[in-house]
Design a protein around this motif. Sequence first.
Motif, PDB file in Angstrom:
ATOM      1  N   GLU A 312    -123.562 -58.958  11.411  1.00 35.73           N
ATOM      2  CA  GLU A 312    -123.373 -59.859  10.241  1.00 35.73           C
ATOM      3  C   GLU A 312    -122.130 -60.652  10.627  1.00 35.73           C
ATOM      4  OE1 GLU A 312    -122.512 -59.362   5.410  1.00 35.73           O
ATOM      5  OE2 GLU A 312    -123.429 -57.710   6.695  1.00 35.73           O
ATOM      6  N   ALA A 313    -121.004 -59.848  11.180  1.00 31.02           N
ATOM      7  CA  ALA A 313    -119.683 -60.939  11.572  1.00 31.02           C
ATOM      8  C   ALA A 313    -119.938 -61.736  12.485  1.00 31.02           C
ATOM      9  CB  ALA A 313    -118.779 -59.711  11.982  1.00 31.02           C
ATOM     10  N   LEU A 314    -121.183 -61.515  13.419  1.00 34.52           N
ATOM     11  CA  LEU A 314    -121.137 -62.506  14.260  1.00 34.52           C
ATOM     12  C   LEU A 314    -121.888 -63.684  13.819  1.00 34.52           C
ATOM     13  CD1 LEU A 314    -121.872 -60.429  17.642  1.00 34.52           C
ATOM     14  CD2 LEU A 314    -120.082 -61.848  17.402  1.00 34.52           C
ATOM     15  N   HIS A 315    -122.954 -63.465  12.946  1.00 40.61           N
ATOM     16  CA  HIS A 315    -123.695 -64.418  12.208  1.00 40.61           C
ATOM     17  C   HIS A 315    -122.878 -65.178  11.414  1.00 40.61           C
ATOM     18  CE1 HIS A 315    -127.809 -63.837  13.465  1.00 40.61           C
ATOM     19  NE2 HIS A 315    -127.692 -62.647  13.152  1.00 40.61           N
ATOM     20  N   CYS A 316    -121.795 -64.482  10.923  1.00 38.89           N
ATOM     21  CA  CYS A 316    -120.771 -65.235  10.026  1.00 38.89           C
ATOM     22  C   CYS A 316    -120.103 -66.231  10.799  1.00 38.89           C
ATOM     23  CB  CYS A 316    -119.886 -64.221   9.283  1.00 38.89           C
ATOM     24  SG  CYS A 316    -118.521 -64.844   8.241  1.00 38.89           S
ATOM     25  N   LEU A 317    -119.706 -65.989  11.815  1.00 39.93           N
ATOM     26  CA  LEU A 317    -118.950 -66.631  12.864  1.00 39.93           C
ATOM     27  C   LEU A 317    -119.736 -68.146  13.300  1.00 39.93           C
ATOM     28  CD1 LEU A 317    -116.318 -67.245  14.829  1.00 39.93           C
ATOM     29  CD2 LEU A 317    -117.757 -65.972  16.407  1.00 39.93           C
ATOM     30  N   GLU A 318    -120.936 -67.621  13.481  1.00 39.09           N
ATOM     31  CA  GLU A 318    -122.018 -68.660  14.157  1.00 39.09           C
ATOM     32  C   GLU A 318    -122.242 -69.811  12.692  1.00 39.09           C
ATOM     33  OE1 GLU A 318    -126.034 -68.961  16.755  1.00 39.09           O
ATOM     34  OE2 GLU A 318    -125.830 -67.357  15.187  1.00 39.09           O
ATOM     35  N   SER A 319    -122.437 -69.185  11.604  1.00 40.82           N
ATOM     36  CA  SER A 319    -122.737 -70.263  10.525  1.00 40.82           C
ATOM     37  C   SER A 319    -121.286 -70.926   9.987  1.00 40.82           C
ATOM     38  CB  SER A 319    -123.282 -69.385   9.578  1.00 40.82           C
ATOM     39  OG  SER A 319    -122.480 -68.421   8.964  1.00 40.82           O
ATOM     40  N   ARG A 320    -120.184 -70.537  10.740  1.00 39.86           N
ATOM     41  CA  ARG A 320    -119.144 -71.213  10.315  1.00 39.86           C
ATOM     42  C   ARG A 320    -118.580 -71.021   8.799  1.00 39.86           C
ATOM     43  NH1 ARG A 320    -120.044 -77.232  13.124  1.00 39.86           N
ATOM     44  NH2 ARG A 320    -121.013 -76.324  15.028  1.00 39.86           N
ATOM     45  N   GLN A 321    -118.792 -69.842   8.465  1.00 41.28           N
ATOM     46  CA  GLN A 321    -118.310 -69.502   7.019  1.00 41.28           C
ATOM     47  C   GLN A 321    -116.988 -69.144   7.117  1.00 41.28           C
ATOM     48  OE1 GLN A 321    -121.042 -66.548   5.324  1.00 41.28           O
ATOM     49  NE2 GLN A 321    -122.656 -66.993   6.505  1.00 41.28           N
ATOM     50  N   ALA A 322    -116.326 -68.680   8.195  1.00 40.43           N
ATOM     51  CA  ALA A 322    -114.917 -68.479   8.455  1.00 40.43           C
ATOM     52  C   ALA A 322    -113.887 -69.285   8.191  1.00 40.43           C
ATOM     53  CB  ALA A 322    -114.992 -67.613   9.397  1.00 40.43           C
ATOM     54  N   VAL A 323    -112.840 -69.090   7.836  1.00 46.73           N
ATOM     55  CA  VAL A 323    -111.726 -69.913   7.821  1.00 46.73           C
ATOM     56  C   VAL A 323    -110.545 -69.091   8.837  1.00 46.73           C
ATOM     57  CG1 VAL A 323    -109.691 -71.216   6.793  1.00 46.73           C
ATOM     58  CG2 VAL A 323    -112.038 -71.412   6.010  1.00 46.73           C
ATOM     59  N   GLY A 324    -110.187 -69.426  10.099  1.00 45.87           N
ATOM     60  CA  GLY A 324    -109.366 -68.662  10.747  1.00 45.87           C
ATOM     61  C   GLY A 324    -110.317 -67.689  11.414  1.00 45.87           C
ATOM     62  N   ARG A 325    -109.704 -66.460  11.082  1.00 49.93           N
ATOM     63  CA  ARG A 325    -110.630 -65.196  11.865  1.00 49.93           C
ATOM     64  C   ARG A 325    -111.223 -64.330  11.162  1.00 49.93           C
ATOM     65  NH1 ARG A 325    -108.534 -64.275  16.690  1.00 49.93           N
ATOM     66  NH2 ARG A 325    -110.523 -63.475  16.960  1.00 49.93           N
ATOM     67  N   ILE A 326    -112.188 -63.702  11.873  1.00 52.00           N
ATOM     68  CA  ILE A 326    -113.240 -62.615  11.642  1.00 52.00           C
ATOM     69  C   ILE A 326    -112.736 -61.303  12.345  1.00 52.00           C
ATOM     70  CG2 ILE A 326    -115.483 -61.718  11.212  1.00 52.00           C
ATOM     71  CD1 ILE A 326    -116.407 -64.652  11.335  1.00 52.00           C
ATOM     72  N   VAL A 327    -112.684 -60.110  11.509  1.00 52.78           N
ATOM     73  CA  VAL A 327    -112.164 -58.916  12.008  1.00 52.78           C
ATOM     74  C   VAL A 327    -113.180 -57.797  11.729  1.00 52.78           C
ATOM     75  CG1 VAL A 327    -110.373 -57.397  11.975  1.00 52.78           C
ATOM     76  CG2 VAL A 327    -109.871 -59.720  12.076  1.00 52.78           C
ATOM     77  N   LEU A 328    -113.297 -57.117  12.765  1.00 54.24           N
ATOM     78  CA  LEU A 328    -113.938 -55.610  12.531  1.00 54.24           C
ATOM     79  C   LEU A 328    -112.947 -54.531  12.379  1.00 54.24           C
ATOM     80  CD1 LEU A 328    -116.826 -55.719  15.332  1.00 54.24           C
ATOM     81  CD2 LEU A 328    -116.835 -56.433  12.879  1.00 54.24           C
ATOM     82  N   GLU A 329    -113.052 -53.851  11.104  1.00 51.47           N
ATOM     83  CA  GLU A 329    -112.122 -52.914  11.095  1.00 51.47           C
ATOM     84  C   GLU A 329    -112.934 -51.438  11.221  1.00 51.47           C
ATOM     85  OE1 GLU A 329    -108.859 -54.481   8.104  1.00 51.47           O
ATOM     86  OE2 GLU A 329    -110.828 -54.251   7.077  1.00 51.47           O
ATOM     87  N   MET A 330    -112.319 -50.531  11.612  1.00 48.40           N
ATOM     88  CA  MET A 330    -112.711 -49.085  12.138  1.00 48.40           C
ATOM     89  C   MET A 330    -112.555 -48.236  10.774  1.00 48.40           C
ATOM     90  SD  MET A 330    -113.820 -49.949  14.891  1.00 48.40           S
ATOM     91  CE  MET A 330    -113.303 -51.453  15.461  1.00 48.40           C
ATOM     92  N   GLU A 331    -113.043 -47.309  10.456  1.00 53.39           N
ATOM     93  CA  GLU A 331    -113.058 -46.337   9.558  1.00 53.39           C
ATOM     94  C   GLU A 331    -111.615 -45.754   9.545  1.00 53.39           C
ATOM     95  OE1 GLU A 331    -116.084 -43.426   9.532  1.00 53.39           O
ATOM     96  OE2 GLU A 331    -117.641 -44.810   9.162  1.00 53.39           O
ATOM     97  N   THR A 332    -110.826 -45.485  10.835  1.00 54.50           N
ATOM     98  CA  THR A 332    -109.794 -45.257  10.682  1.00 54.50           C
ATOM     99  C   THR A 332    -108.790 -46.140  10.445  1.00 54.50           C
ATOM    100  OG1 THR A 332    -109.527 -45.657  13.049  1.00 54.50           O
ATOM    101  CG2 THR A 332    -110.154 -43.533  12.531  1.00 54.50           C
ATOM    102  N   ALA A 333    -108.781 -47.474  10.245  1.00 51.65           N
ATOM    103  CA  ALA A 333    -107.959 -48.431  10.125  1.00 51.65           C
ATOM    104  C   ALA A 333    -107.351 -48.251   8.358  1.00 51.65           C
ATOM    105  CB  ALA A 333    -108.821 -49.652  10.131  1.00 51.65           C
ATOM    106  N   SER A 334    -105.977 -48.458   8.734  1.00 48.04           N
ATOM    107  CA  SER A 334    -105.424 -48.237   7.399  1.00 48.04           C
ATOM    108  C   SER A 334    -105.106 -49.583   6.539  1.00 48.04           C
ATOM    109  CB  SER A 334    -103.816 -47.673   7.629  1.00 48.04           C
ATOM    110  OG  SER A 334    -103.247 -48.424   8.398  1.00 48.04           O
TER     111      SER A 334
END
Length: 334
Positions: A312-334
Amino acid sequence: MNQAATYRAMICPRLDGPDCLVAADLPRRSLEPGEVRLEVRAAGVNFPDLLVTRGLYQHKPELPFAPGLEVSGRILEVGADVTNLEIGQEVMAGTKFSGFATELVVAATTVHALPRCFAAAEGASFLVAARTAYHALVEKADLAPGETLVVLGAAGGVGLAAVEMGKLAGARVVAVASRDEGLATAAARGADETINHSHQDLRQRLLELTDGNGADVVVDPVGGELFAAVSRTMAWDGRLVVVGFASGTIPTLKINLPLVKGYSLIGIRAGESARRHPRRAADGMRRLLAWCEEGRLRPHISHRFPLQRATEALHCLESRQAVGRIVLEMETAS
């Protein structure tokens, strides 16, 4: 060290695009000298990650592989001969893919301390865009104070970084994008002028803004019709920097255009340049990190996804929905 024998990654088993990504448990390997094992907290999503799932990127990893060029996280283990990093340290790192995972082994030379003002997501979305923009503007185009810089794709990660660095260099920055939301963010990051090319004539507007002189430096990660427009609006001694082709169209250039205006066409590959010129790259990285610590550079993140939603994140990038950056966050991320 009491660690599980495997870690989780989103892997590409075939070259069918982002929909092919599947979750897999991969075996942990032992560290070689000079390597570091990271617990990944976040991974940046970049345009090459999309291309590589289709076999369209210049670097083609052996199948199966996990995309992901940059991460941030915590050091779990250091290999022999690594003396400048320590277990538990919060860091960010670059890699030749494999970053869409809960763990990652990288060379210690690619690891940098996380800036004090950065959260994990910001650390995971800084290196690729910032290094690319710096290589384009400072190392290749030699952008000077008072020059007019035009940034195409200014709402993207590289584009916003180029806007910020253009202002740091003392340039007049013109941001070009297709959505008002992205242009508003570019203006907030320092752009002096904005052009929405979806309803404004890019060539005509650039000539108006420069009193007919054209752009001194153009950073182009888009290609296609936008490249055609700016190739006709360059100033004398200008520098047209080709970063990529996010439009999906690789343009051609009528070579009489740079001849008549005396301008230069410059292609860049920031990662390869860093490998070939490590001392110059290290100097640039120190300067970038200093700007971060001073609060003068900071990634803008518009979308966050958990690791399992990498498709889904890659499709978001491809469809130019993002402004700036897209990030994947792990379950351990604070």
